[in-house]
Design an enzyme around this catalytic site. Structure first.
Site, short mmCIF file in Angstrom:
data_model
loop_
_atom_site.label_atom_id
_atom_site.label_comp_id
_atom_site.label_asym_id
_atom_site.label_seq_id
_atom_site.Cartn_x
_atom_site.Cartn_y
_atom_site.Cartn_z
N TYR A 32 49.64 -13.82 33.44
CA TYR A 32 49.40 -15.22 33.10
C TYR A 32 49.98 -16.14 34.16
O TYR A 32 50.69 -15.69 35.07
CB TYR A 32 50.01 -15.54 31.73
CG TYR A 32 51.52 -15.66 31.69
CD1 TYR A 32 52.34 -14.53 31.81
CD2 TYR A 32 52.13 -16.89 31.55
CE1 TYR A 32 53.73 -14.65 31.77
CE2 TYR A 32 53.51 -17.02 31.50
CZ TYR A 32 54.31 -15.89 31.62
OH TYR A 32 55.67 -16.01 31.59
N ARG A 51 49.94 -16.51 43.42
CA ARG A 51 50.75 -15.63 42.58
C ARG A 51 49.89 -14.93 41.54
O ARG A 51 50.10 -13.75 41.24
CB ARG A 51 51.89 -16.41 41.92
CG ARG A 51 52.85 -15.50 41.15
CD ARG A 51 54.08 -16.23 40.68
NE ARG A 51 53.76 -17.23 39.69
CZ ARG A 51 54.65 -18.08 39.17
NH1 ARG A 51 55.91 -18.04 39.58
NH2 ARG A 51 54.30 -18.97 38.27
N ARG A 99 41.66 2.30 22.36
CA ARG A 99 43.10 2.27 22.62
C ARG A 99 43.53 3.55 23.32
O ARG A 99 43.78 4.58 22.71
CB ARG A 99 43.89 2.07 21.31
CG ARG A 99 45.32 1.66 21.63
CD ARG A 99 46.24 1.60 20.44
NE ARG A 99 47.61 1.46 20.93
CZ ARG A 99 48.31 2.44 21.48
NH1 ARG A 99 47.82 3.65 21.57
NH2 ARG A 99 49.54 2.21 21.92
N HIS A 101 45.86 4.61 26.93
CA HIS A 101 46.70 4.04 27.99
C HIS A 101 45.98 3.99 29.34
O HIS A 101 46.19 3.07 30.12
CB HIS A 101 47.98 4.87 28.16
CG HIS A 101 48.97 4.66 27.06
ND1 HIS A 101 48.71 5.00 25.75
CD2 HIS A 101 50.22 4.14 27.07
CE1 HIS A 101 49.76 4.70 25.01
NE2 HIS A 101 50.69 4.17 25.79
N LYS A 143 53.78 -11.46 36.98
CA LYS A 143 53.91 -12.39 35.86
C LYS A 143 53.12 -11.81 34.68
O LYS A 143 52.00 -12.25 34.38
CB LYS A 143 53.44 -13.80 36.26
CG LYS A 143 54.00 -14.88 35.36
CD LYS A 143 53.90 -16.25 36.00
CE LYS A 143 54.15 -17.39 35.04
NZ LYS A 143 55.48 -17.45 34.45
N GLU A 175 67.85 -13.59 37.57
CA GLU A 175 67.25 -14.89 37.28
C GLU A 175 67.52 -15.23 35.81
O GLU A 175 68.31 -14.55 35.15
CB GLU A 175 65.74 -14.85 37.55
CG GLU A 175 65.00 -13.80 36.74
CD GLU A 175 63.52 -13.70 37.08
OE1 GLU A 175 62.93 -14.69 37.55
OE2 GLU A 175 62.95 -12.61 36.85
N LEU A 199 60.98 -12.99 39.32
CA LEU A 199 59.66 -13.59 39.49
C LEU A 199 59.78 -14.59 40.65
O LEU A 199 60.69 -15.41 40.66
CB LEU A 199 59.23 -14.33 38.22
CG LEU A 199 57.84 -14.96 38.34
CD1 LEU A 199 56.76 -13.89 38.15
CD2 LEU A 199 57.64 -16.08 37.33
C1 LIG Z 1 61.14 -14.75 34.48
C2 LIG Z 1 60.81 -16.06 35.09
N1 LIG Z 1 61.42 -16.43 36.23
C3 LIG Z 1 61.15 -17.62 36.82
C4 LIG Z 1 60.27 -18.52 36.26
C5 LIG Z 1 59.99 -19.83 36.94
O1 LIG Z 1 58.76 -19.76 37.63
P1 LIG Z 1 57.94 -21.07 37.99
O2 LIG Z 1 58.86 -21.94 38.80
O3 LIG Z 1 56.80 -20.57 38.79
O4 LIG Z 1 57.54 -21.72 36.71
C6 LIG Z 1 59.60 -18.18 35.07
C7 LIG Z 1 58.65 -19.11 34.47
O5 LIG Z 1 58.11 -18.90 33.42
C8 LIG Z 1 59.87 -16.91 34.49
O6 LIG Z 1 59.27 -16.54 33.33
#
Ligand SMILES: Cc1ncc(COP(=O)(O)O)c(C=O)c1O
Length: 280
Positions: A32, A51, A99, A101, A143, A175, A199
């Site tokens: 997403y 991304r 269903r 995998h 993501k 993070e 991320l």
């Molecule tokens: C795990 C994670 N890290 C960092 C971010 C921040 O990313 P962005 O600045 O692209 O929104 C998000 C945003 O949802 C996230 O889920």
């Protein structure tokens, strides 16, 4: 009634339906993006699309649309929404299959997108955070819609009266549960490097760019637990929250307990950048 996009159609939210055999539903098999819309412009559109492309190719889904098709599709949702400032969500799953995998590369992806008014938010007074073990997997640069660990971590934060969980893996900061982390230590700004353990946040990258351009500078380097707890300032960044100061971590006050002076400078620079984008 809010209009959403589902597999080539714009339709009211209540009519948007997918099969219970969609792999997004059965396996969390999809990715997403969340874009912010300011004054009807999609902020950092190319960066988010890049991304999205990276996430899709990492999970072997062929991007169903060109960049121009994505822009047109998303702008239609933006135009159909009466608000100037919006939060735009899009999700691509591997689509419907038995269903099983194993991946069938011929599966037709399910594409869903919606846009809602951006709620008023003011976190400039600072937020509390807690420190947690990073219980997630090794491919955090994708993501993925599979967000159960982050959901549980955010719940743990909420139970502790905090807004975010800052995660530690092998003694180092990765993070937040849904944000990236910056610290100011000895007047140096630091943020963890981009590898599979975080991320690559669009806001993070922009903040790093703005810090470097402004001469404040930013070190993309490991941050230990000790450095985190001794930091003069801690910030968390995300598209939705922008740059938010953390004023309390677990039971400990960060700095003097109010948003720091480097944070104030950076927020100004960030807002100026946003305003310039809206003029062009
Ligand atoms: C795990 C994670 N890290 C960092 C971010 C921040 O990313 P962005 O600045 O692209 O929104 C998000 C945003 O949802 C996230 O889920």
């Amino acid at each position: 009634m809010q209009n959403v996009f589902l597999n080539g159609e714009y339709l009211p939210l209540k009519n948007a339906k997918v099969s219970v055999l969609d792999r997004g539903f059965t396996f969390g098999d999809g990715v997403y993006e969340v874009f912010l819309v300011y004054h009807r412009n999609i902020f950092r559109f190319e960066e988010h699309l890049q991304r999205l492309n990276n996430s899709l190719s990492a999970i072997y889904i062929k991007n169903p649309y060109t960049d121009e098709q994505w822009r047109e599709l998303l702008m239609t949702l933006v135009e159909n929404n009466p608000s100037d400032n919006q939060s735009l969500y899009l999700q691509v799953t591997r689509g419907m299959s038995d269903r099983d995998h194993a991946i069938d590369l011929t599966d037709q992806p399910t594409v869903f997108a919606m846009s809602k008014a951006l709620p008023e938010r003011n976190l400039s007074g600072g937020v509390n955070a807690i420190c947690c073990d990073d219980i997630r997997w090794k491919l955090c640069d994708i993501k993925a819609i599979t967000l159960l660990p982050s959901v549980l971590l955010r719940h743990q934060a909420a139970l502790a009266g905090a807004k975010e969980a800052i995660l530690l893996k092998d003694g180092h900061v990765t993070e937040g549960a849904a944000s990236n982390v910056f610290i100011v230590a000895g007047s140096r700004v630091k943020t963890p490097p981009k590898d599979g353990s975080i991320l690559p946040g669009i806001t993070r990258d922009l903040v790093v760019e703005l810090l470097n351009d402004s001469g404040i500078g930013c070190h993309e380097t490991e941050i230990s637990k000790e450095e985190l707890f001794n930091a003069e300032e801690i910030w968390i960044t995300s598209s939705t929250w922008e740059i938010v100061p953390v004023v309390k971590l677990d039971d400990q006050v960060v700095g003097n307990g109010s948003p720091g002076k480097v944070w104030k400078r950076v927020v100004d620079i960030y807002q100026q950048f946003k305003n310039r984008q809206q003029i062009v």
